[in-house]
Design a protein around this motif. Structure first.
Motif, PDB file in Angstrom:
ATOM      1  N   GLU A 122      -7.197  -0.008   0.617  1.00 45.23           N
ATOM      2  CA  GLU A 122      -7.992  -1.705   0.837  1.00 45.23           C
ATOM      3  C   GLU A 122      -6.568  -2.543   0.573  1.00 45.23           C
ATOM      4  O   GLU A 122      -6.127  -3.551   0.976  1.00 45.23           O
ATOM      5  CB  GLU A 122      -9.102  -1.939  -0.121  1.00 45.23           C
ATOM      6  CG  GLU A 122      -9.624  -3.341   0.428  1.00 45.23           C
ATOM      7  CD  GLU A 122     -10.931  -3.587  -0.344  1.00 45.23           C
ATOM      8  OE1 GLU A 122     -10.979  -4.055  -1.200  1.00 45.23           O
ATOM      9  OE2 GLU A 122     -11.848  -2.684   0.018  1.00 45.23           O
ATOM     10  N   ASP A 126      -4.373  -5.077   2.720  1.00 37.01           N
ATOM     11  CA  ASP A 126      -4.224  -6.415   2.124  1.00 37.01           C
ATOM     12  C   ASP A 126      -2.654  -6.954   2.197  1.00 37.01           C
ATOM     13  O   ASP A 126      -2.303  -8.109   2.516  1.00 37.01           O
ATOM     14  CB  ASP A 126      -4.888  -7.009   0.841  1.00 37.01           C
ATOM     15  CG  ASP A 126      -6.349  -6.789   0.671  1.00 37.01           C
ATOM     16  OD1 ASP A 126      -6.848  -6.677   1.761  1.00 37.01           O
ATOM     17  OD2 ASP A 126      -6.974  -6.645  -0.452  1.00 37.01           O
ATOM     18  N   GLY A 130      -4.329  -7.298   6.138  1.00 43.12           N
ATOM     19  CA  GLY A 130      -5.898  -7.067   6.054  1.00 43.12           C
ATOM     20  C   GLY A 130      -6.059  -6.261   7.286  1.00 43.12           C
ATOM     21  O   GLY A 130      -5.183  -5.681   7.981  1.00 43.12           O
TER      22      GLY A 130
END
Length: 263
Positions: A122, A126, A130
């Motif tokens: 994740e 980011d 994203g």
């Protein structure tokens, strides 16, 4: 879900293979720039590593007995012929065990460290803008689906590994060609396994990720084989696993046509 078919890059297969291997190096760079995640990323792999080293050491201790067990027909052969056959059998057993250990290590470690590796993946996403179309997947549902997919991949790898095990008995070929094939097969399954998190994040399962990686197989193989080779190095799996998760996120984004460069 319809899976988009992406055009392969203009470069040839060799160039794409090397580009895939480069994703692991880039994953390492992205990972080490997040010091807060480094220790957490190593812990699950360290736990798995201790378990697998103990199991592999036990196998090596009993490999002579196992080689004799699967070659009872050689009991009446001359000492030289019997010893040669059982050395080859022992190498084949160790080779198959190594292939399966690398694949099952990944499945076990991803299961143990699911929250940690999800966070690493994740964080990489980011940095790169994203994950478009991300869906919220409950932890237990994600863990269950990941475990089921891992078991399916391990089962398939066992089916592939058995013929490779048999081919390992062929003199010369079994000790040269078969390991190369084993690395390619192992690399492909590792790539499929490691890209699970970013695909789950988009609501896509094993069939979708298999289809997308197949659209640019040389790149997926380059990444997977690089990880496979690193995992064969003592402590390599423990140290490289978090970086492999980060690199797999890059591979997933590339296969989906999404940017893999920081803005």
């Amino acid at each position: 879900m319809d899976v988009p078919r992406l055009a392969a890059p203009v470069t040839g297969p060799a160039g794409r293979f090397l580009a895939g291997a480069g994703l692991l190096v880039r994953g390492l760079g992205l990972y080490v720039r997040s010091p807060g995640l480094m220790l957490l990323g190593i812990v699950p792999a360290l736990i798995s590593g201790v378990l697998f080293v103990a199991a592999f050491a036990t196998l090596l201790y009993f490999v002579d007995e196992l080689a004799a067990l699967i070659t009872p027909f050689a009991d009446d052969w001359s000492t030289g012929g019997r010893s040669l056959l059982r050395v080859i059998a022992g190498l084949a057993i160790v080779g198959l065990a190594g292939l399966l250990a690398v694949l099952t290590f990944t499945a076990v470690t991803l299961t143990i460290g699911d929250p940690f590796y999800e966070k690493i993946s994740e964080r990489v996403e980011d940095r790169l803008g994203g994950a478009p179309g991300a869906v919220e997947v409950p932890f237990w549902a994600s863990l269950r689906r990941s475990l089921v997919d891992s078991l399916r991949l391990v089962a398939i790898s066992v089916l592939v590994g058995v013929p490779l095990f048999a081919a390992g008995f062929i003199p010369v070929v079994g000790q040269t060609v078969v390991p190369v094939i084993g690395a390619a097969v192992g690399g492909w399954f590792l790539a499929l396994e490691l890209v699970g998190a970013p695909f789950y994040r988009r609501g896509m399962g094993l069939p979708e990720r298999r289809s997308l990686l197949r659209a640019d197989r040389p790149t997926a193989l380059g990444f997977g084989v690089a990880v496979f080779v690193c995992f064969l190095i003592p402590l390599g799996a423990v140290l490289v696993m978090p970086a492999a998760v980060a690199g797999a996120t890059l591979l997933a984004r590339r296969s989906l046509g999404q940017p893999i460069e920081e803005s």
